[in-house]
Each structure stands twice: as C-alpha cells, then as structure tokens.
Scaffold this motif. Structure first.
Motif, short mmCIF file in Angstrom:
data_model
loop_
_atom_site.label_atom_id
_atom_site.label_comp_id
_atom_site.label_asym_id
_atom_site.label_seq_id
_atom_site.Cartn_x
_atom_site.Cartn_y
_atom_site.Cartn_z
N PRO A 138 -21.93 32.49 -19.58
CA PRO A 138 -23.37 32.33 -19.41
C PRO A 138 -23.77 31.08 -18.63
N ASP A 139 -22.92 30.08 -18.60
CA ASP A 139 -23.24 28.86 -17.88
C ASP A 139 -22.88 28.95 -16.39
N ARG A 140 -22.19 30.02 -16.02
CA ARG A 140 -21.69 30.10 -14.64
C ARG A 140 -22.10 31.36 -13.91
N VAL A 141 -22.59 32.37 -14.64
CA VAL A 141 -22.92 33.66 -14.04
C VAL A 141 -24.29 34.10 -14.53
N THR A 142 -25.06 34.74 -13.64
CA THR A 142 -26.38 35.25 -14.02
C THR A 142 -26.65 36.58 -13.34
N THR A 143 -27.46 37.41 -14.01
CA THR A 143 -27.96 38.64 -13.40
C THR A 143 -29.46 38.56 -13.18
N SER A 144 -30.06 37.38 -13.30
CA SER A 144 -31.50 37.25 -13.17
C SER A 144 -31.95 37.52 -11.73
N TRP A 145 -32.87 38.48 -11.58
CA TRP A 145 -33.40 38.80 -10.26
C TRP A 145 -34.27 37.68 -9.72
N TRP A 146 -34.84 36.87 -10.62
CA TRP A 146 -35.79 35.84 -10.22
C TRP A 146 -35.08 34.52 -9.96
N LYS A 147 -35.24 34.00 -8.76
CA LYS A 147 -34.52 32.79 -8.38
C LYS A 147 -34.81 31.62 -9.30
N GLU A 148 -36.04 31.56 -9.80
CA GLU A 148 -36.41 30.42 -10.65
C GLU A 148 -35.63 30.41 -11.97
N GLU A 149 -34.98 31.52 -12.31
CA GLU A 149 -34.22 31.61 -13.56
C GLU A 149 -32.71 31.54 -13.35
#
Length: 348
Positions: free
Chosen positions: A211-222
């Motif tokens: 979780p500290d290295r990978v994201t699936t958030s579509w929103w750049k701010e997240e």
C-alpha cells in the motif's frame, strides 16, 4: 534489404517490397541527429519483432512528420493512400462510431508508416478477426512524481508473483520512459469490461500487498509517491505503445521487450535507435514465443467477485471521454466532492 536513391526520395527494398521514403535526410531527433532514414532502417532491423507485436492488430499511428520537435498527432483511421497490401481492421469506439485502422503484418508496412512520420505504434489488444474480445491483458505500471523506473521494476517483481498465483504469465518491457509494461496473452474469451475488471482486481491486490508503494487511484491528488496501476489502459480505445516502438523523446528511446531476469539490471536509456538493433541481432525477439500459452482470467475474475462480495469494492472511474458505465462511481475529483476543489473535475 537494399535502397535506390532518387530526387529527394529513396526506394527501400523491404522484404521484397519497394517502399518509397521521401525526404530521407529530414532530421527527426535533433539532439542526436537521427533522420527519417535512420528510423526506417531501425524498423527494418527489428522488423520481425515489431511485426510480431502488431500482426493483425488494428493500430493507431503516432505521427511526427517534422520530427520530435514539430507538431504531432494520433491517426486512427487508415490514410486514403494506404497500399492495397496493408490490411485494415474495423474497430468500434466507445461512442459507437467505427474506424478502419491499419494492421501492419509485414516489415514493409511498418516502414511505410515510418515514411509518414509514425514513430510509435499503438496496437489494440485485439485481432482484426475478433475486435470485441481482447487477447492481451496489458498492465501499465506508471511512476508518479517522486518515483522512478526502479520503483516500477520493484512493483513489476511483486506483480509477477501475483500473476503466477492467478495462473497468468506476464511478459515485461520498458515503456520507453520511466514505466514498465507487462503483457499477459489471454484466450479471446472475455469482453473489454471483463478484461478491465480483471485488471482492476489485480491492481487492487497488488495495492493491498504494497500500500505504500502501489496505488489504483484514478485521481492524481490521491496517488502520492507511488506506482499507479493504470487499469484504464484496458478500456476500449486505450492502447499502449507496441514493443520496439520508437518513443518521441530527445534521445530516441524505444520500448524494449525484456526477460524477467533482465528487468532489474536494465535501464530505459539502454535501448534506443542504435542499441536495440544490436541487441536484436544478438538475442532476437525475447518475446517471440509469447503466444505459445494463452492464459485464462477465471482466477482474476474470481478475485474481482470476492472484492465486491467481501469488501464492497465495485467498479472504478472510466476515462472522461467514455460513456458512463453501469455501476461506475461518480467522476468527481475527491477534493471537489468534499467542497474544497475548483471547477473542472471530470479528469484525473
């Protein structure tokens, strides 16, 4: 593969076909002095590999007629002067409109497109005889600000283990920039939404594990300083630069297919218009046998169902130009939804 000169035109013999190259001395990469002819010769040198990646795939051309410092555009529809020996494939856009795109099935077709200033080839993940069922699951590991290629490589290593657990085999390549692409050949048994659903599930599981290295958030701010698993690259009409494609950057890098054991030691800048032909001559196309075992998405889709059933995790936002999908969350930037953002929240 020979060449015959004319008045500002060069005729190249590419696999027995004559391809005319106009203005062969036009400089495409000023920083290194590479010309249109250099690009054409590059694609002749890696022709077997690039055609393997493009064969029977409707392909969008990313064109730079005046070189990387000039204007550029994406051409989806086949040009009117398309030779009759270059086939096309009819694809449907999210809007419901159709287009016939080129399917470069031989090196001569690739060089013909290079004459038009095409540097990067963007093939669809389908074949021209069945454009509704992708035969590749493509995972784009995209470094966000504060991260780099090494971070993408680390995420790719974790992705490889996850794919193994799901009965999938991935084939890595550099993006030609800081990212890593992993392609999984699959049976053409699922629709675009189903393949995208599998990609989301894989991305979410990877995010849970790191979780500290990978994201699936579509929103750049997240996204933060993490590697973004761009699941929307599996949406209809979203494509990823094809293997061996030249990228429009000053040093003329290329998207380089790699073996897994090469990924950590390789660097994107290692592969360009000069070095890739040498590598290809030495080792050939390291993804040549990519189609020997087609994978199934059953386990990945079961993971998606479990996410929805046990964690309440449904769909994620589509790109802003796509029609609203059933079950898709609102396309509103989180900060705006909380009342702190400005206007124009329809994009990432």
């Amino acid at each position: 593969m020979g060449a015959k000169a004319g008045k500002n035109v060069l005729e190249l013999d590419v696999g027995g076909r004559t391809v005319r190259l106009s203005n062969p001395d036009r400089v495409y990469f000023p920083e290194r002095g590479f010309t249109k002819l250099d690009v054409a010769r590059y694609y002749m040198a890696v022709g077997e590999g690039v055609v393997r990646a493009l064969r029977d795939r409707p392909t969008t051309m990313e064109r730079y007629p005046r070189g990387v410092t000039g204007e550029s555009f994406f051409q989806k529809r086949a040009p009117k002067n398309l030779p009759d020996w270059i086939p096309t494939g009819r694809i449907a856009f999210p809007s419901g409109r159709y287009a016939d795109e080129i399917c470069p099935n031989e090196p001569a077709a690739v060089v013909w497109a290079a004459n038009l200033g095409c540097l990067t080839f963007h093939p669809w993940p389908v074949r021209r005889d069945d454009t509704e069922h992708p035969d590749e699951l493509r995972i784009d590991l995209d470094p966000q600000p504060g991260t780099d290629y090494a971070d993408a490589v680390r995420a790719a290593g974790e992705l490889r283990g996850l794919l193994d657990e799901l009965g999938l085999r991935g084939w890595p390549k550099t993006s030609g920039g800081r990212g890593v692409h992993v392609f999984v050949p699959i049976e053409p048994a699922w629709t675009f939404p189903q393949v995208r659903r599998a990609a989301i599930a894989i991305g979410r599981e990877l995010e849970r594990r790191a979780p500290d290295r990978v994201t699936t958030s579509w929103w750049k701010e997240e996204r933060g300083r993490r590697i973004f698993v761009d699941y929307n690259q599996t949406a209809r009409d979203r494509t990823i630069a094809g293997a061996y494609s030249v990228r429009p950057r000053p040093r003329a890098p290329v998207s380089a297919p790699l073996r897994w054991d090469e990924l950590a030691e390789a660097r994107p800048e290692d592969f360009d218009l000069v070095t890739m032909p040498r590598r290809f001559a030495e080792v050939g196309d390291v993804h040549a046998d990519m189609r020997e075992r087609l994978c199934r998405l059953d386990a990945a889709l079961e993971l998606a169902e479990r996410d929805e059933r046990e964690h309440g995790l449904g769909d994620l936002p589509y790109p802003p130009d796509h029609p609203k999908a059933e079950g898709e969350p609102k396309r509103v930037r989180p900060s705006r939804a909380r009342g702190r953002g400005g206007p124009g929240a329809a994009g990432p």
